[in-house]
Design a protein around this motif. Structure first.
Motif, mmCIF file in Angstrom:
data_model
loop_
_atom_site.group_PDB
_atom_site.id
_atom_site.type_symbol
_atom_site.label_atom_id
_atom_site.label_comp_id
_atom_site.label_asym_id
_atom_site.label_seq_id
_atom_site.Cartn_x
_atom_site.Cartn_y
_atom_site.Cartn_z
ATOM 1 N N ASN A 106 0.540 -1.722 -0.201
ATOM 2 C CA ASN A 106 0.071 -0.418 0.193
ATOM 3 C C ASN A 106 1.185 1.639 0.292
ATOM 4 O O ASN A 106 0.318 2.159 -0.878
ATOM 5 C CB ASN A 106 -0.997 0.136 1.302
ATOM 6 C CG ASN A 106 -2.315 -0.897 0.778
ATOM 7 O OD1 ASN A 106 -2.214 -1.223 -0.032
ATOM 8 N ND2 ASN A 106 -3.229 -1.380 2.266
ATOM 9 N N GLU B 275 2.688 2.002 -3.647
ATOM 10 C CA GLU B 275 1.672 2.099 -4.397
ATOM 11 C C GLU B 275 0.739 3.337 -5.713
ATOM 12 O O GLU B 275 1.073 3.300 -6.200
ATOM 13 C CB GLU B 275 0.018 1.656 -3.917
ATOM 14 C CG GLU B 275 -0.993 1.630 -5.257
ATOM 15 C CD GLU B 275 -2.462 2.097 -5.179
ATOM 16 O OE1 GLU B 275 -3.397 1.686 -5.740
ATOM 17 O OE2 GLU B 275 -2.418 1.197 -3.640
ATOM 18 N N PRO B 276 1.204 4.216 -4.657
ATOM 19 C CA PRO B 276 0.807 5.644 -4.983
ATOM 20 C C PRO B 276 2.369 6.405 -5.984
ATOM 21 O O PRO B 276 2.353 6.616 -6.825
ATOM 22 C CB PRO B 276 1.335 6.929 -4.260
ATOM 23 C CG PRO B 276 0.842 6.286 -2.980
ATOM 24 C CD PRO B 276 0.982 4.841 -2.904
ATOM 25 N N ARG C 179 2.002 4.405 -9.237
ATOM 26 C CA ARG C 179 0.965 5.000 -9.677
ATOM 27 C C ARG C 179 1.622 6.272 -10.555
ATOM 28 O O ARG C 179 1.577 6.702 -11.468
ATOM 29 C CB ARG C 179 0.372 4.913 -9.038
ATOM 30 C CG ARG C 179 -1.370 5.751 -10.257
ATOM 31 C CD ARG C 179 -2.457 5.463 -9.684
ATOM 32 N NE ARG C 179 -2.986 4.473 -7.953
ATOM 33 C CZ ARG C 179 -3.419 3.269 -8.694
ATOM 34 N NH1 ARG C 179 -4.052 3.437 -9.687
ATOM 35 N NH2 ARG C 179 -3.830 2.269 -8.207
ATOM 36 N N SER C 180 2.431 6.642 -10.028
ATOM 37 C CA SER C 180 3.144 7.714 -10.394
ATOM 38 C C SER C 180 3.740 7.646 -11.482
ATOM 39 O O SER C 180 4.016 8.002 -13.218
ATOM 40 C CB SER C 180 3.583 8.622 -9.871
ATOM 41 O OG SER C 180 4.676 8.178 -9.135
#
Length: 145
Positions: A51, A54-55, A58-59
Motif C-alpha cells: 500500500n 502504490e502511489p 502509479r505515478s
C-alpha cells in the motif's frame, strides 16, 4: 495478528497460574498459536508495504504513459550523468556539488543520514526538479521527455 499473539501468551500465563496445566502443554499451545498468528502478521506487514509503494508505482506509470513521444523511444539507458553545482527550490538550496555518473550494468548505493538529499537526488534524476544538470544517454530531461 499481534494482538492475537500477545493474547495467547496472556491466556497461557493466566492458565499456568490458576490451573495445574503443565508448562509443556502451555508451550505447545503457544507454538501452535505462533503458526497461526505469524502468517497473519507477515501478510499484514507485506500488505502495508504494498500500500505504501502504490502511489510511487502509479505515478511512475502515469508519467511514463503521458510523456512518451517518438524522440523518447530509447531501448536502454546506458548512462545517467549528473553535473549539478546547485539545485534550489524557492530560494532553498536542495543539493550542492553533485557530480556523478551511473553506468548500465553497474551497481550503486546512495547512502547518508536523514535529510542529506538522497530522495531529492532521485527526484532530480527522475525529472521532478527542472534542471539541465542531469543527462540520460547524453540528453537532458527536456530533450529526453
Amino acid at each position: 495478528g499481534l494482538i492475537m499473539f500477545l493474547g495467547v501468551y496472556f491466556i497461557c500465563g493466566l492458565t499456568a497460574r490458576y490451573t495445574n496445566v503443565s508448562i509443556g502443554i502451555l508451550m505447545a499451545i503457544s507454538q501452535a498459536s505462533n503458526m497461526i498468528t505469524n502468517p497473519i502478521i507477515n501478510f499484514a506487514t507485506l500488505k502495508n508495504k504494498m500500500n505504501a509503494s502504490e502511489p510511487i508505482v502509479r505515478s511512475f506509470y502515469q508519467r511514463k504513459e503521458s510523456k512518451i513521444s517518438e524522440k523518447t523511444l530509447v531501448s536502454t539507458i546506458d548512462t545517467i550523468k549528473i553535473d549539478l553545482d546547485e539545485l534550489k527550490d524557492k530560494n532553498k538550496v536542495l543539493l550542492k556539488n553533485i557530480h556523478l555518473e551511473f553506468k548500465r550494468g553497474k551497481k550503486y548505493m546512495i547512502t547518508g543520514p536523514s535529510g542529506c538529499g538522497k530522495t531529492t537526488l532521485l527526484k532530480t534524476i527522475k525529472g521532478l526538479y527542472s534542471t539541465n544538470a542531469v543527462t540520460i544517454n547524453g540528453l537532458t530531461h527536456a530533450e529526453f521527455f
